[in-house]
Design a protein around this motif. Structure first.
Motif, mmCIF file in Angstrom:
data_model
loop_
_atom_site.group_PDB
_atom_site.id
_atom_site.type_symbol
_atom_site.label_atom_id
_atom_site.label_comp_id
_atom_site.label_asym_id
_atom_site.label_seq_id
_atom_site.Cartn_x
_atom_site.Cartn_y
_atom_site.Cartn_z
ATOM 1 N N ARG A 105 0.751 -1.366 0.354
ATOM 2 C CA ARG A 105 -0.432 0.434 -0.101
ATOM 3 C C ARG A 105 1.219 1.328 -0.425
ATOM 4 N NH1 ARG A 105 -3.332 -3.153 3.591
ATOM 5 N NH2 ARG A 105 -2.299 -1.591 5.207
ATOM 6 N N THR A 109 0.869 3.923 -2.800
ATOM 7 C CA THR A 109 0.952 5.708 -2.208
ATOM 8 C C THR A 109 2.055 6.571 -3.287
ATOM 9 O OG1 THR A 109 -0.506 5.188 -0.356
ATOM 10 C CG2 THR A 109 0.808 6.850 -0.822
ATOM 11 N N TRP A 146 -1.967 4.160 -7.666
ATOM 12 C CA TRP A 146 -3.317 3.549 -7.457
ATOM 13 C C TRP A 146 -4.410 4.241 -8.501
ATOM 14 C CZ3 TRP A 146 -4.594 0.961 -3.470
ATOM 15 C CH2 TRP A 146 -4.133 0.643 -2.436
#
Length: 176
Positions: A105, A109, A146
């Motif tokens: 994650r 980002t 993303w």
């Protein structure tokens, strides 16, 4: 009901899914939870497993009793220990897998910041962060940012409109 009657033969031969999603005995697995924690989309998993989105959602249902070969396929696609897919008194993911999910994650980002930054200083800092994450976990090298809108495709992939083109008379028919 015999074993043969218990399997849905409309699915692919490699991945039979049990028709009887019996609630008896509670949930059988944590596939959907692990997939979400790993940051893997349904679309991505359909490609990896060679299943339709409907089949993936059916298999993700915790009450679906999957075969061992199906669980192993999920384990390989999600790159987690098989034990993490099984229900074990609400135990959290193992520490290495949880760390991997968090780093994934963070990488997504950092890539998003790098791609969207208009300032050189911010872009350089995001690039440094990406490089540092790659030092810690080299398998993150192919991780993209993303998705901002829809599904990103490579130059070689075509969108749904190419897969299911509309007829030349579609607009005319709609106006009638």
């Amino acid at each position: 009901m015999s074993v043969a009657e218990n399997w849905d033969t409309t699915t692919t031969s490699e991945a039979p899914v049990s028709i009887s999603n019996s609630k008896r005995g509670g949930p059988h697995h944590r596939i959907a939870e692990v997939r979400r924690q790993q940051g893997v989309s349904v679309r991505s998993i359909t490609r990896k497993l060679g299943l339709t989105a409907e089949q993936v959602r059916q298999q993700e249902d915790p009450s679906t009793d999957l075969s061992l070969s199906q669980l192993v396929a999920w384990q390989k696609a999600l790159e987690v220990p098989l034990a993490n897919l099984l229900v074990d008194s609400d135990a959290p993911l193992s520490s290495p897998v949880l760390t991997r999910a968090r780093l994934l994650r963070i990488m997504k980002t950092a890539q998003a910041i790098r791609e969207s930054s208009k300032e050189k200083g911010v872009e350089r800092m995001a690039l440094m962060l990406v490089e540092q994450l790659l030092e810690v976990m080299p398998e993150l090298k192919d991780v993209t940012a993303w998705h901002t809108v829809g599904q990103r495709r490579t130059q070689d992939e075509v969108g749904r409109i190419a897969e299911r083109p509309i007829s030349d008379t579609f607009i005319q028919d709609a106006l009638r």
